[in-house]
Design an enzyme around this catalytic site. Structure first.
Site, PDB file in Angstrom:
ATOM      1  N   TYR A 120     -10.752   7.171   7.022  1.00 51.88           N
ATOM      2  CA  TYR A 120     -11.607   6.601   5.909  1.00 51.88           C
ATOM      3  C   TYR A 120     -13.059   6.604   6.035  1.00 51.88           C
ATOM      4  O   TYR A 120     -13.833   6.720   4.989  1.00 51.88           O
ATOM      5  CB  TYR A 120     -11.238   5.069   5.526  1.00 51.88           C
ATOM      6  CG  TYR A 120      -9.804   4.817   4.991  1.00 51.88           C
ATOM      7  CD1 TYR A 120      -8.875   6.015   4.620  1.00 51.88           C
ATOM      8  CD2 TYR A 120      -9.376   3.585   4.902  1.00 51.88           C
ATOM      9  CE1 TYR A 120      -7.605   5.692   4.100  1.00 51.88           C
ATOM     10  CE2 TYR A 120      -8.002   3.287   4.260  1.00 51.88           C
ATOM     11  CZ  TYR A 120      -7.095   4.583   4.202  1.00 51.88           C
ATOM     12  OH  TYR A 120      -5.986   4.042   3.678  1.00 51.88           O
ATOM     13  N   LYS A 168       1.262   7.423  15.480  1.00 53.24           N
ATOM     14  CA  LYS A 168       1.931   8.702  15.375  1.00 53.24           C
ATOM     15  C   LYS A 168       1.767   9.528  16.554  1.00 53.24           C
ATOM     16  O   LYS A 168       1.082  10.800  16.409  1.00 53.24           O
ATOM     17  CB  LYS A 168       1.480   9.337  14.091  1.00 53.24           C
ATOM     18  CG  LYS A 168       2.560  10.747  13.641  1.00 53.24           C
ATOM     19  CD  LYS A 168       4.055  10.136  13.405  1.00 53.24           C
ATOM     20  CE  LYS A 168       4.785  11.345  12.986  1.00 53.24           C
ATOM     21  NZ  LYS A 168       6.099  11.083  12.865  1.00 53.24           N
ATOM     22  N   ASP A 228       6.312   6.450  10.744  1.00 52.11           N
ATOM     23  CA  ASP A 228       7.443   6.404  10.019  1.00 52.11           C
ATOM     24  C   ASP A 228       8.700   5.395  10.126  1.00 52.11           C
ATOM     25  O   ASP A 228       9.212   5.185   9.342  1.00 52.11           O
ATOM     26  CB  ASP A 228       8.036   7.983   9.836  1.00 52.11           C
ATOM     27  CG  ASP A 228       8.105   8.690  11.385  1.00 52.11           C
ATOM     28  OD1 ASP A 228       7.545   7.974  12.240  1.00 52.11           O
ATOM     29  OD2 ASP A 228       8.177   9.889  11.442  1.00 52.11           O
ATOM     30  N   ASP A 232      -3.220   0.102   6.531  1.00 55.17           N
ATOM     31  CA  ASP A 232      -3.441   0.228   5.224  1.00 55.17           C
ATOM     32  C   ASP A 232      -2.109   0.116   4.376  1.00 55.17           C
ATOM     33  O   ASP A 232      -1.454  -0.567   3.499  1.00 55.17           O
ATOM     34  CB  ASP A 232      -4.279   1.120   4.462  1.00 55.17           C
ATOM     35  CG  ASP A 232      -4.628   1.078   3.006  1.00 55.17           C
ATOM     36  OD1 ASP A 232      -4.437  -0.082   2.316  1.00 55.17           O
ATOM     37  OD2 ASP A 232      -5.414   1.805   2.310  1.00 55.17           O
ATOM     38  N   ASP A 281       0.794  -3.020   2.913  1.00 52.46           N
ATOM     39  CA  ASP A 281       1.124  -3.266   1.735  1.00 52.46           C
ATOM     40  C   ASP A 281       2.752  -3.024   1.365  1.00 52.46           C
ATOM     41  O   ASP A 281       3.127  -3.879   0.884  1.00 52.46           O
ATOM     42  CB  ASP A 281       0.392  -1.891   0.853  1.00 52.46           C
ATOM     43  CG  ASP A 281      -0.945  -2.324   0.427  1.00 52.46           C
ATOM     44  OD1 ASP A 281      -1.381  -3.296   0.754  1.00 52.46           O
ATOM     45  OD2 ASP A 281      -1.439  -1.520  -0.457  1.00 52.46           O
TER      46      ASP A 281
END
Length: 373
Positions: A144, A191, A223, A247, A251
């Site tokens: 970001y 990851k 994942d 993020d 959520d």
């Protein structure tokens, strides 16, 4: 003990002003019940700030935040920007800049199921009952904040994800320390089978783990973590992860409790802190009185924790649970007999001041009867 506090208030966009109004109502009740004083200074941020100043985070707003003991934040986002990929200035830029300028490197999102609301979750009771997770998301680095480039003619763009050890270590220490207070288990979500940045996160976590021998450290690819949060969320205690994964994962986790309108968050730095609900601006509900204020109110409880007002924070959480147990909630949690945003906030504020008497007192107020408290 400090009893006077300066609070920066950034209502923002969409339902942000409505839910923040209820948090202010709650803080007024706390001030009355516990003899504290909160001084509120308001600032513009997000789309509202762009419309009025052209800047999603005006300098005046940033100054108000830096001069305050804590920041109470509503929400950022507006459809006029969401649906315009060519917009050069966006509301979210103000939030990202605010996090960076205040050094808010750790975003903390608690997820705990309420027994009386378990049936509202899309997941089965036996899967989610007893879920209690703390998610620590790194907030001021990663993709970001990395270098960005777009060549519109060539149809080419990139976003670079970068991390260094000094950006990873502080939040990892914070997550380990939280795990020590809980069930002594920390999961790093990454990851590492693909990304160099994730491999660095693993290396730093393993090094820091030697300082916390009482905490079990495990690793999970993002994942798989997304799947495990749905299959068996109770396996998690404390989660730590990088900015983008945090993020997305937090959520996803918000669905477990039955409503995203229940989940608070705290963004913590070395000198500053900001508290906000995670539900976003929800523009479809703006001005309708249907927005759930509980996430903002529980964010206020986290702010009280930060200010070391422990008894007040405990009373606030007790008051929220009282409202939920009595189904004094908004339409997302009780479609049969919903209460408005303002009514829910008033009920919780009343309970803070009057405890068990408040339910009957509030009912009388609704009916327009005179009351004696």
């Amino acid at each position: 003990m400090k009893t006077d506090f300066k609070i920066a208030v950034l209502p923002g966009d969409g339902i942000g002003p409505e839910v923040v109004n209820e948090s202010i109502k709650i803080l007024d009740a706390i001030a009355e019940a516990f003899h504290y004083k909160f001084e509120f200074k308001y600032g513009l941020a997000g789309a509202e700030a762009i419309f009025k100043t052209g800047n999603p985070l005006p300098d005046e707003t940033l100054a108000i935040c830096k001069e305050s003991d804590a920041v109470l934040f509503g929400a950022i986002g507006d459809p006029s920007f969401d649906n315009n990929p060519d917009a050069k200035v966006r509301p979210e830029q103000g939030l990202l800049k605010l996090r960076k300028e205040l050094g808010l490197f750790a975003n903390i999102r608690p997820l705990k199921t309420f027994n009386s609301l378990i049936e509202k979750s899309p997941l089965k009771r036996e899967i989610i009952e007893g879920t209690d997770i703390q998610i620590f998301r790194e907030l001021v680095s990663g993709i970001y904040f990395g270098e960005k480039f777009t060549d519109e003619e060539a149809g080419y763009a990139y976003d670079i994800c970068k991390y260094n050890r000094d950006e990873i270590a502080p939040i990892v220490h914070m997550a380990f320390q939280e795990a020590q207070k809980r069930r002594k288990k920390l999961t790093l979500i990454d990851k590492a089978n693909v990304l160099d940045t994730s491999r660095l996160w693993r290396k730093v976590c393993k090094e820091i783990a030697t300082e916390y021998p009482d905490v079990e450290l495990d690793f999970m690819f993002v994942d798989n973590a997304a799947m495990q949060l749905i299959l068996n969320p109770k396996q998690f205690d404390v989660i730590v992860t990088e900015n983008m994964f945090g993020d997305i994962i937090s959520d996803e986790a918000s669905v477990i409790g039955g409503s995203i309108g229940l989940l608070p968050s705290a963004s913590i730095g070395n000198e500053n802190a900001m508290f906000e609900p995670i539900h976003g601006s929800y523009p479809q509900a703006k001005g309708k009185g249907i927005a759930n204020p509980i996430a903002s109110i529980l964010s206020t409880a986290m702010m009280l924790d930060y200010l070391k007002l422990d008894h007040a924070a405990e009373k606030l959480r007790e008051s929220v649970e009282h409202a939920i147990e009595n189904k004094y909630v908004t339409v997302d949690l009780n479609s049969q007999q919903p209460y408005s945003t303002s009514e829910v906030g008033s009920f919780i504020a009343d309970f803070i001041k009057y405890s068990e008497k408040s339910y009957y007192n509030f009912e009388n107020v609704k009916l327009g009867k005179s009351t004696i408290v």
